[in-house]
Write a protein that holds these residues in place. Sequence first.
Motif, PDB file in Angstrom:
ATOM      1  N   CYS A  91       0.820  -1.206   0.000  1.00 46.52           N
ATOM      2  CA  CYS A  91       0.000   0.000   0.000  1.00 46.52           C
ATOM      3  C   CYS A  91       0.860   1.265   0.000  1.00 46.52           C
TER       4      CYS A  91
ATOM      5  N   CYS B 247      -0.808   4.415   0.422  1.00 50.21           N
ATOM      6  CA  CYS B 247      -1.736   5.464   0.828  1.00 50.21           C
ATOM      7  C   CYS B 247      -0.993   6.487   1.694  1.00 50.21           C
TER       8      CYS B 247
ATOM      9  N   CYS C 248       0.379   4.988   5.003  1.00 49.51           N
ATOM     10  CA  CYS C 248       1.530   4.094   4.858  1.00 49.51           C
ATOM     11  C   CYS C 248       2.778   4.896   4.478  1.00 49.51           C
TER      12      CYS C 248
ATOM     13  N   HIS D 208      -6.184   2.803   6.810  1.00 50.81           N
ATOM     14  CA  HIS D 208      -6.380   2.898   5.369  1.00 50.81           C
ATOM     15  C   HIS D 208      -7.476   2.001   4.799  1.00 50.81           C
TER      16      HIS D 208
END
Length: 425
Positions: free
Chosen positions: A184, A186, A189, A394
Motif C-alpha cells: 500500500c 496510501c 503508509c 487505510h
Amino acid sequence: MEPMILFAEKKDKEDVQQLLWEVGLGISGDIEDHVLLRVEGKVGAVGKLFQTSPNRFHLEVLGVRNDQRRTGLGGFLLSALTSWPWNYCRSIISSARGPYEVTTVPMHDTGLFYKKHGFEVCGFSQLSSQYVEQCDACSDRENCQPVPMIFRFPGYKRQREVVTMPQFRILGSGAGTGVPSFFCSCPACQEARENPEYTRTRSGAAVLTNNTMVLIDASPDLRSQLVKNNITKIDSVFLSHWHYDHFSGLGELEYYVKLDRIEKLPLYLPPSAVAQFESAFPNLLDIFNIIPWQFGQRYQFGEVYLTPLVANHSIETAGLLIESNEKRLAYFTDTSGLPEETEKLVSGADWLICDATFYGENWYPHSHMSVEQAIELGRQVKAKETILTHLSMHYSQAVTTEELKSEVSRYPNVLVAHDGMVIEI
Ligand SMILES: [Zn+2]
Ligand SMILES: [Zn+2]
Ligand SMILES: [Zn+2]
C-alpha cells in the motif's frame, strides 16, 4: 566432523581405567558418570563433572590419552564441559539454568592448560568442602601441588525490567495489515515509511508488574515488539481470540521457553480455540500449559487482576477488564460496541482502549468499529479516557496519524494509541 561426546558405558570401564592410570588419575564413582570422546574406536579423552550446588559444578576428572596430547582433544572436551555442564553431568540437583561456575583442582603443571580455557586461580574456600577435604587428606599433596581454579560463565540471561508501578503497554496498535502495509502507498503508509514512529504493528499488549509479565495476544510482529520494548521475561500469555493477527506470533515463544524459561508457559486460550491451537501448532504442545479461560472469571497476576468479558466479534472473543489496586482499564481490541452486560462491568473505567479499525465507512459493522463509533462508545460507558487502537488507517478512507490526532484533539479525553504507549495503572 567434530568428535561426539558420550556418556561412558560399563564396557568402557577398562579403557577408561587404563587412560586415567596413565595420567595419574582414577575412575571417580560410577563409570557411567563419566563422559568420553572416542578416536578411531578407542577412548581418547575422559571427563567427569559433579554438580555441587544449583549453579556450581566441579570437574573431578579430565584426562587425555598419551598419544592424543596436543591434538586439541582435551581442550575440545573441556570447552564442551564448561559450556554445557548440564548436558554432561549425571548428578543434576537443579536443572534451572542460570549463570554458573565450574571449579577444578588441576594436578602438577596443567594449570596453564586450564587458564587457556577460561579458568582462573581461586582460593580453596571457593571449592565445595568435599574437595578441600580430599586434598587435605591426600598423602601425595607435596607432589601434587594442588591449585584450585574456577571458570565463571558470564551468563547471557537478561534480567527482568524493573517497573515501579504496574503498567499496561500497547505493543501493537494496528489492524490486520499493519502500517505501513507492504502493498500500500496510501498517505498513512507513506507517512509511516517516512517517519517510523507512526508504524503500527499488529495488535497486542503487555501487563507488567515488578514480578510478572502477562502478554496479551501474540501478534505476527511479536518478536520485534518484545525487542523494541526491552521485554525479557514472559510469565503468562492471554489470547483474546483465534484470529491470525492475534495468535500467529505464538511460534515466536518456542525458543524462549526452551532456552531461557525451561518450564512450560501458561497459555490462556478461548475455550473454543483449544482444538485449533492443537492442530495449528503441534510442535508447541510441550512448551505451553493450556488453560481455557472463562468469561467473567477474575485471574490474578501479581497485584493485577484480569477478567475476560464478552465482546461482539465474528468469533468467541474476550475484551479484558484489568484492575490494579486503584485503577480499572478496559481493553477491547476487536469488538463492535459492547453487549449490555459487558457495558455495565466496564462502566466508569479509567481507560477504555478500544477497537477503532475504520476511518469513515465501517465495512464490518458487526465485528469492528470506526473511529467515530469508538469515541461514542467511550462516552456511552463514561470512560475517563478513551484510547483508539487496532487502527487500520487505510481501510475505507485513508487518514494519517497527524490528521487523526488533530481531529481527535477536539475531544479532551480521547487519545490515539501508538506502538509502545505506556499507561501506568
Ligand atoms: Zn496504506
Ligand atoms: Zn479479530
Ligand atoms: Zn484483530
